[in-house]
Design an enzyme around this catalytic site. Structure first.
Site, PDB file in Angstrom:
ATOM      1  N   ASP A 110       7.312  -4.845  -7.511  1.00  0.00           N
ATOM      2  CA  ASP A 110       8.195  -3.695  -7.695  1.00  0.00           C
ATOM      3  C   ASP A 110       8.835  -3.321  -6.361  1.00  0.00           C
ATOM      4  OD1 ASP A 110       8.749  -1.159  -9.598  1.00  0.00           O
ATOM      5  OD2 ASP A 110       8.432  -0.467  -7.539  1.00  0.00           O
TER       6      ASP A 110
ATOM      7  N   HIS B  93      16.719   4.953 -10.065  1.00  0.00           N
ATOM      8  CA  HIS B  93      15.564   5.388  -9.263  1.00  0.00           C
ATOM      9  C   HIS B  93      15.202   6.864  -9.503  1.00  0.00           C
ATOM     10  CE1 HIS B  93      13.364   4.071  -5.346  1.00  0.00           C
ATOM     11  NE2 HIS B  93      12.629   4.928  -6.016  1.00  0.00           N
TER      12      HIS B  93
ATOM     13  N   TYR C 118      14.216   0.689  -0.610  1.00  0.00           N
ATOM     14  CA  TYR C 118      13.101   0.286   0.252  1.00  0.00           C
ATOM     15  C   TYR C 118      13.578  -0.671   1.364  1.00  0.00           C
ATOM     16  CZ  TYR C 118      10.280   1.799  -3.837  1.00  0.00           C
ATOM     17  OH  TYR C 118       9.731   2.492  -4.903  1.00  0.00           O
TER      18      TYR C 118
ATOM     19  N   LYS D 143      15.581  -1.250  -8.150  1.00  0.00           N
ATOM     20  CA  LYS D 143      16.087   0.063  -8.597  1.00  0.00           C
ATOM     21  C   LYS D 143      17.406   0.405  -7.911  1.00  0.00           C
ATOM     22  CE  LYS D 143      11.219   1.430  -8.537  1.00  0.00           C
ATOM     23  NZ  LYS D 143      10.658   0.861  -7.292  1.00  0.00           N
TER      24      LYS D 143
HETATM   25  N1  NAP Z   1       9.999   5.146  -8.475  1.00  0.00           N
HETATM   26  C1  NAP Z   1       9.631   5.905  -7.462  1.00  0.00           C
HETATM   27  O1  NAP Z   1      10.240   6.941  -7.167  1.00  0.00           O
HETATM   28  C2  NAP Z   1       8.452   5.486  -6.648  1.00  0.00           C
HETATM   29  C3  NAP Z   1       7.902   6.372  -5.702  1.00  0.00           C
HETATM   30  C4  NAP Z   1       6.775   5.939  -4.969  1.00  0.00           C
HETATM   31  C5  NAP Z   1       6.246   4.675  -5.189  1.00  0.00           C
HETATM   32  N2  NAP Z   1       6.838   3.833  -6.110  1.00  0.00           N
HETATM   33  C6  NAP Z   1       6.305   2.479  -6.375  1.00  0.00           C
HETATM   34  O2  NAP Z   1       4.904   2.584  -6.596  1.00  0.00           O
HETATM   35  C7  NAP Z   1       4.213   1.718  -5.694  1.00  0.00           C
HETATM   36  C8  NAP Z   1       2.851   2.275  -5.382  1.00  0.00           C
HETATM   37  O3  NAP Z   1       2.959   3.542  -4.764  1.00  0.00           O
HETATM   38  P1  NAP Z   1       2.499   3.804  -3.286  1.00  0.00           P
HETATM   39  O4  NAP Z   1       2.522   2.531  -2.547  1.00  0.00           O
HETATM   40  O5  NAP Z   1       3.326   4.878  -2.710  1.00  0.00           O
HETATM   41  O6  NAP Z   1       1.021   4.386  -3.483  1.00  0.00           O
HETATM   42  P2  NAP Z   1      -0.366   3.778  -4.009  1.00  0.00           P
HETATM   43  O7  NAP Z   1      -0.211   2.355  -4.440  1.00  0.00           O
HETATM   44  O8  NAP Z   1      -0.930   4.763  -4.949  1.00  0.00           O
HETATM   45  O9  NAP Z   1      -1.242   3.846  -2.701  1.00  0.00           O
HETATM   46  C9  NAP Z   1      -0.977   2.999  -1.615  1.00  0.00           C
HETATM   47  C10 NAP Z   1      -1.911   3.435  -0.518  1.00  0.00           C
HETATM   48  O10 NAP Z   1      -3.264   3.177  -0.896  1.00  0.00           O
HETATM   49  C11 NAP Z   1      -3.850   2.337   0.077  1.00  0.00           C
HETATM   50  N3  NAP Z   1      -4.697   1.361  -0.667  1.00  0.00           N
HETATM   51  C12 NAP Z   1      -4.266   0.316  -1.421  1.00  0.00           C
HETATM   52  N4  NAP Z   1      -5.305  -0.338  -1.962  1.00  0.00           N
HETATM   53  C13 NAP Z   1      -6.411   0.301  -1.552  1.00  0.00           C
HETATM   54  C14 NAP Z   1      -7.797   0.077  -1.766  1.00  0.00           C
HETATM   55  N5  NAP Z   1      -8.221  -0.914  -2.545  1.00  0.00           N
HETATM   56  N6  NAP Z   1      -8.675   0.931  -1.187  1.00  0.00           N
HETATM   57  C15 NAP Z   1      -8.233   1.945  -0.412  1.00  0.00           C
HETATM   58  N7  NAP Z   1      -6.944   2.208  -0.170  1.00  0.00           N
HETATM   59  C16 NAP Z   1      -6.045   1.382  -0.722  1.00  0.00           C
HETATM   60  C17 NAP Z   1      -2.725   1.678   0.815  1.00  0.00           C
HETATM   61  O11 NAP Z   1      -3.103   1.429   2.136  1.00  0.00           O
HETATM   62  P3  NAP Z   1      -2.867  -0.006   2.857  1.00  0.00           P
HETATM   63  O12 NAP Z   1      -1.452  -0.431   2.559  1.00  0.00           O
HETATM   64  O13 NAP Z   1      -3.100   0.300   4.290  1.00  0.00           O
HETATM   65  O14 NAP Z   1      -3.893  -0.917   2.255  1.00  0.00           O
HETATM   66  C18 NAP Z   1      -1.650   2.756   0.770  1.00  0.00           C
HETATM   67  O15 NAP Z   1      -1.872   3.718   1.801  1.00  0.00           O
HETATM   68  C19 NAP Z   1       5.160   1.664  -4.495  1.00  0.00           C
HETATM   69  O16 NAP Z   1       4.839   0.614  -3.609  1.00  0.00           O
HETATM   70  C20 NAP Z   1       6.494   1.533  -5.188  1.00  0.00           C
HETATM   71  O17 NAP Z   1       6.677   0.191  -5.624  1.00  0.00           O
HETATM   72  C21 NAP Z   1       7.916   4.231  -6.835  1.00  0.00           C
END
Ligand code: NAP
Length: 275
Positions: free
Chosen positions: A47, A108, A52, A77
């Site tokens: 994704d 988005h 980004y 997006k």
């Molecule tokens: N449509 C939208 O508006 C929108 C907004 C936000 C996000 N998104 C999408 O959603 C995806 C996920 O959201 P996100 O990246 O913001 O948050 P997330 O996946 O909920 O959390 C990512 C965080 O958790 C940590 N993490 C990952 N695996 C872990 C584990 N097994 N144990 C402990 N910590 C862990 C990562 O750290 P490290 O990287 O240091 O491991 C990072 O700090 C994004 O990458 C994007 O593709 C979309």
């Protein structure tokens, strides 16, 4: 060995891998490496977003992986600043990725005040009809936005990608999705950086010999969400994929349901605040 991730059937006949890898805030310079690691450990769904600035790295990782394009699901997006020219923006995304199609193209954010999202949705319908996006959907849409695009075009988004995690379970929005055949995709699936430290999750994790992150992602799978966790670390990316060898009990699911804080659990931007 490649993990077999279940798929969710979308309302247009395509099937999306229920667990994917998100690349929000992944440094464009490192995206080819980090997305490449994700593909190596077994993800088949990535994704990204024009916003980004790392679509090029995703495309590079795909080509370097040697995995056939049709075995992968790639979502991107439309950036907020491009709502007035979606067709050009879409082509720019394809060019950056180096692909001739994407699996899913999303608006988005609705940009409620600007209010042109119904026209933007019509442009996405044209893109879908051209075959260059296999599915189309939206992100951060609330019920009123979804209802409007459905009423004005008769085409229901395949997916709504929204903030959703154990403390913000989006029950009302999910009920609307379920009524209308819209798949729910969770962003911040792990909470967006600080994992919930709820003792309930720790206890459940211990009972299964899994980590809290794995329990949370397993919960997403069992309640029918698509989830796209991100990690810059290969070993965590692999850990987050290793959730298909255990099952949460009905009692554990109801304990996790109890962690919902409703609107108070929201951590990211409210869709009506995004301009
Ligand atoms: N449509 C939208 O508006 C929108 C907004 C936000 C996000 N998104 C999408 O959603 C995806 C996920 O959201 P996100 O990246 O913001 O948050 P997330 O996946 O909920 O959390 C990512 C965080 O958790 C940590 N993490 C990952 N695996 C872990 C584990 N097994 N144990 C402990 N910590 C862990 C990562 O750290 P490290 O990287 O240091 O491991 C990072 O700090 C994004 O990458 C994007 O593709 C979309």
């Amino acid at each position: 060995m490649t993990t077999t991730v279940p798929t969710i059937a979308l309302n247009n006949g395509t099937s999306i891998p229920q667990l994917g890898f998100g690349v929000f805030r992944v440094d464009p310079e490192r995206t080819a490496e980090i997305a490449g690691n994700a593909l190596e450990v077994g993800y088949r769904h990535i994704d990204t977003a024009a916003g980004y600035h790392n679509e090029a790295g995703v495309g590079e990782a795909v080509r370097a992986s040697g995995i056939a394009r049709e075995q992968l699901w790639i979502t991107t997006k439309l950036a907020n600043g491009d709502q007035e020219h979606p067709e050009d923006a879409f082509q720019a995304s394809l060019d950056a990725l180096g692909f001739d199609y994407v699996d899913l193209y999303l608006i988005h954010w609705p940009l409620h005040e600007k209010g042109i999202f119904p026209q933007v949705w019509k442009s996405l319908i044209s893109i879908l009809e051209s075959g260059r996006a296999k599915s189309i959907g939206v992100s951060n849409f609330q019920v009123e936005h979804l209802q409007r695009v459905i009423d004005e075009t008769g085409v229901t988004p395949a997916v709504n990608q929204v903030e959703l995690h154990v403390e913000f379970q989006q029950r009302e929005l999910k009920a609307f999705h379920d009524q209308h055949g819209i798949a729910t995709e969770a962003w911040y699936p792990l909470g967006g950086g600080s994992l919930s430290e709820a003792p309930v999750l720790e206890r459940i994790a211990q009972a299964h010999g899994k980590s809290v992150a794995q329990v949370v992602l397993r919960w997403h799978m069992q309640v029918g969400n698509i989830a796209i966790p991100k990690s810059n670390h290969r070993e965590r990316a692999a850990e987050n994929l290793d959730i298909f060898d255990f099952e949460l009990t009905a009692d554990e699911l109801s304990q996790i349901a109890g962690l919902d804080k409703g609107e108070g659990g929201r951590r990211g931007t409210h869709p009506l605040q995004m301009r």
